[in-house]
Scaffold this motif. Structure first.
Motif, PDB file in Angstrom:
ATOM      1  N   GLY A 357       0.743  -1.368   0.086  1.00  0.00           N
ATOM      2  CA  GLY A 357      -0.032  -0.027  -0.157  1.00  0.00           C
ATOM      3  C   GLY A 357       0.887   1.318  -0.010  1.00  0.00           C
ATOM      4  N   ILE A 358       2.064   1.293  -0.551  1.00  0.00           N
ATOM      5  CA  ILE A 358       2.837   2.358  -0.754  1.00  0.00           C
ATOM      6  C   ILE A 358       3.043   2.843  -2.166  1.00  0.00           C
ATOM      7  CG2 ILE A 358       5.320   3.266  -0.278  1.00  0.00           C
ATOM      8  CD1 ILE A 358       5.318   0.682   1.685  1.00  0.00           C
ATOM      9  N   GLY A 359       2.892   4.107  -2.293  1.00  0.00           N
ATOM     10  CA  GLY A 359       2.802   4.800  -3.604  1.00  0.00           C
ATOM     11  C   GLY A 359       4.135   5.597  -3.831  1.00  0.00           C
ATOM     12  N   VAL A 360       4.937   4.910  -4.798  1.00  0.00           N
ATOM     13  CA  VAL A 360       6.089   5.590  -5.261  1.00  0.00           C
ATOM     14  C   VAL A 360       6.044   5.834  -6.934  1.00  0.00           C
ATOM     15  CG1 VAL A 360       7.642   4.700  -3.397  1.00  0.00           C
ATOM     16  CG2 VAL A 360       7.207   3.265  -5.369  1.00  0.00           C
ATOM     17  N   ARG A 361       7.361   6.334  -7.343  1.00  0.00           N
ATOM     18  CA  ARG A 361       7.157   6.704  -8.853  1.00  0.00           C
ATOM     19  C   ARG A 361       8.240   5.727  -9.168  1.00  0.00           C
ATOM     20  NH1 ARG A 361       3.128   9.223 -11.268  1.00  0.00           N
ATOM     21  NH2 ARG A 361       4.021  10.068 -13.264  1.00  0.00           N
ATOM     22  N   ASP A 362       8.449   5.132 -10.593  1.00  0.00           N
ATOM     23  CA  ASP A 362       9.360   4.468 -11.143  1.00  0.00           C
ATOM     24  C   ASP A 362       9.634   5.008 -12.525  1.00  0.00           C
ATOM     25  OD1 ASP A 362       8.120   2.048 -13.307  1.00  0.00           O
ATOM     26  OD2 ASP A 362       6.975   2.687 -11.784  1.00  0.00           O
ATOM     27  N   GLY A 363      10.715   5.014 -13.141  1.00  0.00           N
ATOM     28  CA  GLY A 363      11.042   5.405 -14.451  1.00  0.00           C
ATOM     29  C   GLY A 363      12.367   6.150 -14.617  1.00  0.00           C
ATOM     30  N   LYS A 364      12.162   7.259 -15.456  1.00  0.00           N
ATOM     31  CA  LYS A 364      12.981   8.218 -15.533  1.00  0.00           C
ATOM     32  C   LYS A 364      12.811   9.558 -15.483  1.00  0.00           C
ATOM     33  CE  LYS A 364      15.104   5.024 -19.721  1.00  0.00           C
ATOM     34  NZ  LYS A 364      15.417   5.322 -20.681  1.00  0.00           N
ATOM     35  N   PHE A 365      11.613   9.628 -14.879  1.00  0.00           N
ATOM     36  CA  PHE A 365      11.283  10.916 -14.105  1.00  0.00           C
ATOM     37  C   PHE A 365      11.222  12.278 -15.105  1.00  0.00           C
ATOM     38  CE2 PHE A 365      13.508   8.363 -11.037  1.00  0.00           C
ATOM     39  CZ  PHE A 365      12.214   7.620 -10.562  1.00  0.00           C
ATOM     40  N   CYS A 366      10.944  11.923 -16.134  1.00  0.00           N
ATOM     41  CA  CYS A 366      11.054  13.022 -17.278  1.00  0.00           C
ATOM     42  C   CYS A 366      12.578  13.718 -17.235  1.00  0.00           C
ATOM     43  CB  CYS A 366       9.975  13.990 -17.098  1.00  0.00           C
ATOM     44  SG  CYS A 366       8.417  13.423 -17.686  1.00  0.00           S
ATOM     45  N   ALA A 367      13.704  13.022 -16.815  1.00  0.00           N
ATOM     46  CA  ALA A 367      14.819  13.500 -16.859  1.00  0.00           C
ATOM     47  C   ALA A 367      15.828  12.570 -17.427  1.00  0.00           C
ATOM     48  CB  ALA A 367      15.333  13.820 -15.387  1.00  0.00           C
ATOM     49  N   HIS A 368      15.656  11.942 -18.659  1.00  0.00           N
ATOM     50  CA  HIS A 368      16.423  11.138 -19.025  1.00  0.00           C
ATOM     51  C   HIS A 368      17.778  11.269 -19.216  1.00  0.00           C
ATOM     52  CE1 HIS A 368      12.586   9.450 -21.689  1.00  0.00           C
ATOM     53  NE2 HIS A 368      12.238   9.643 -20.168  1.00  0.00           N
ATOM     54  N   PRO A 369      18.373  12.208 -19.566  1.00  0.00           N
ATOM     55  CA  PRO A 369      19.830  12.489 -19.840  1.00  0.00           C
ATOM     56  C   PRO A 369      20.409  12.150 -18.400  1.00  0.00           C
ATOM     57  CG  PRO A 369      18.815  14.030 -21.144  1.00  0.00           C
ATOM     58  CD  PRO A 369      17.900  13.590 -20.246  1.00  0.00           C
ATOM     59  N   LEU A 370      19.829  12.804 -17.329  1.00  0.00           N
ATOM     60  CA  LEU A 370      20.369  12.182 -15.914  1.00  0.00           C
ATOM     61  C   LEU A 370      20.262  11.089 -15.381  1.00  0.00           C
ATOM     62  CD1 LEU A 370      21.441  13.749 -13.280  1.00  0.00           C
ATOM     63  CD2 LEU A 370      19.419  14.328 -12.562  1.00  0.00           C
ATOM     64  N   LEU A 371      19.376  10.281 -15.709  1.00  0.00           N
ATOM     65  CA  LEU A 371      18.920   8.968 -15.278  1.00  0.00           C
ATOM     66  C   LEU A 371      19.752   8.155 -15.950  1.00  0.00           C
ATOM     67  CD1 LEU A 371      17.118   7.649 -12.996  1.00  0.00           C
ATOM     68  CD2 LEU A 371      16.620   9.997 -13.629  1.00  0.00           C
TER      69      LEU A 371
END
Length: 449
Positions: A357-371
């Motif tokens: 029941g924990i909400g987090v984010r996954d992916g590249k967070f609209c910051a692809h060059p940094l990730l």
């Protein structure tokens, strides 16, 4: 006139957010209190904001040219909102406040007004990376000190019209010294715009004291998710630029053309020049109410303690690595991004939701060059936990314990990529609690209606 819904002074009473007691289903059939650790993406409304919008709704009407009482009330609310948001960011007396949809919209609006190239760093959110067109994207160095030195050189070498920087990284929460950056830019004849989408919900902003020329932020990250954002800054570029949208409200007068001729338009100055169409009065009112309430609710020390507890807990787990841009950065907002060896980020996020029941984010967070630089994973993706108003020690400990369970025992459910996203398989949770797919609607659990 003095409207019924006049601006109210801020309060130091504890600020609450809607949904603080929301209970969500797990794949195991249990219901638990939702731990919302995805506030950097979108934050729930402050209770005061939701109440303010509800009070305004009966008066809702079109603004500026309406003779009716409700129209005058809404006009007053909208223009008071400009003043309130301006005070919130420490605007100068001659600065202009333009309401937009969000930070991305605000930065794109400003991009059409800049009379020259724009310099930016590669650590930016895409909104502050892609909006600008001509200009250099400078790779951030491995330390803040060297990054500032590189910015100084690039400003003097390129002579851009504008330097665009983030107020706080949406990936790591790290802050750059904005006052020093503004001084560097001004020494080279450039102006500075700050993407404050992540900064504003956590820190006070004073563009007058810091020398920042423009600031952009979003209501949906500032506990006012009603579709409004804002651009605040110097008037001169905004007054002479092509209107962001052509339409009603952005003009003084329009003259019908002679046969074969062109329509003659006398455009209004900013802010109305860039606010064509019926404005989002409810969104502006919500944003202003958040700006009134939030200064008395911010507690950077509490957030810092939660962030330290979270990062320390995660760093102690085998195979878990938290991400940073600069080892010498000294200040952060409460954002922590991490990777778990052997576990795709999307599956980690799905597991945290489905089993804990924990909400987090996954992916590249609209910051692809940094990730692509920081993540070190096969797909460049990571998991982001972000805290804010209402976040508790229990939320932090639940996340750390859940990740520990994952790395020690593995998930307790099966997961697969479904329609491009990691999901529990099967997923027995209710997918339409609002009854959107039902012709008669549905009763929400615990809502009493």
């Amino acid at each position: 006139m003095t409207a019924v819904l006049s601006a109210r002074p801020g309060t130091c009473a504890p600020a609450t957010v809607t949904g603080a007691d929301l209970r969500v289903p797990l794949v195991t059939g249990e219901h638990v209190r939702y731990a919302n650790l995805d506030l950097a993406a979108s934050a729930p409304a402050l209770t005061a904001v939701a109440d303010h919008v509800a009070a305004l709704l009966p008066y809702y009407a079109s603004v500026h040219r309406g003779a009716g009482y409700a129209s005058q009330v809404c006009t007053n609310v909208l223009e008071q909102a400009r003043e309130t948001v301006g005070r919130f960011v420490g605007a100068r007396p001659d600065d202009v406040v333009v309401f937009t949809r969000n930070t991305t919209d605000a930065l794109n609006l400003l991009a059409g007004c800049v009379p020259g190239p724009v310099l930016r760093l590669d650590v930016e959110h895409h909104a502050n990376l892609l909006a600008w067109g001509p200009g250099r994207v400078l790779r951030a160095a491995g330390t803040v000190e060297q990054t500032l030195a590189d910015l100084r050189y690039a400003l003097l070498a390129d002579r851009p019209a504008l330097l665009a920087v983030t107020g706080a990284s949406n990936v790591t929460g790290e802050l750059l010294p904005l006052e020093e950056i503004a001084a560097l830019a001004h020494a080279a004849g450039a102006r500075v715009v700050v993407d404050a989408a992540q900064l504003a919900p956590h820190r006070s902003i004073d563009i007058t004291a810091s020398g920042i020329d423009y600031v952009a932020l979003s209501g949906h990250k500032l506990y006012a998710p009603y579709g409004a954002g804002v651009l605040v800054g110097h008037r001169d570029w905004l007054d002479v630029a092509t209107p962001y949208l052509a339409g009603g409200g952005a003009v003084h007068a329009v003259t019908a053309p002679d046969e074969g001729g062109a329509t003659e338009v006398s455009w209004a100055p900013a802010p109305h020049r860039h606010e064509a169409g019926t404005p989002n009065v409810l969104g502006a009112a919500a944003l202003a109410e958040a700006c009134r309430v939030l200064p008395g609710a911010l507690d950077p020390a509490h957030e810092a303690a939660l962030l330290h507890r979270l990062e320390t807990g995660l760093d102690a787990l085998p195979g878990v690595r938290t991400l940073r841009i600069w080892p010498d950065s000294t200040d952060r907002v409460a954002v922590c991004t991490f990777v778990v060896d052997g576990h795709p980020a999307g599956r980690v996020a799905a597991y945290l939701s489905a089993e804990h029941g924990i909400g987090v984010r996954d992916g590249k967070f609209c910051a692809h060059p940094l990730l692509s630089r920081l993540a070190g994973t096969f797909d460049g993706c990571a998991v982001r936990a972000s805290l804010g108003l209402g976040s508790t020690v229990d939320d932090v400990d639940r996340l750390v314990d859940a990740v520990e369970w994952l790395v020690t025992d593995g998930p307790g459910w099966d997961y697969a990529v479904v329609d491009g996203r990691w999901s529990p398989v099967p997923d027995p949770r209710e997918t339409d609690p609002l009854g959107i797919g039902s012709p008669t609607g549905a009763t929400l659990p615990g809502c009493g209606h």
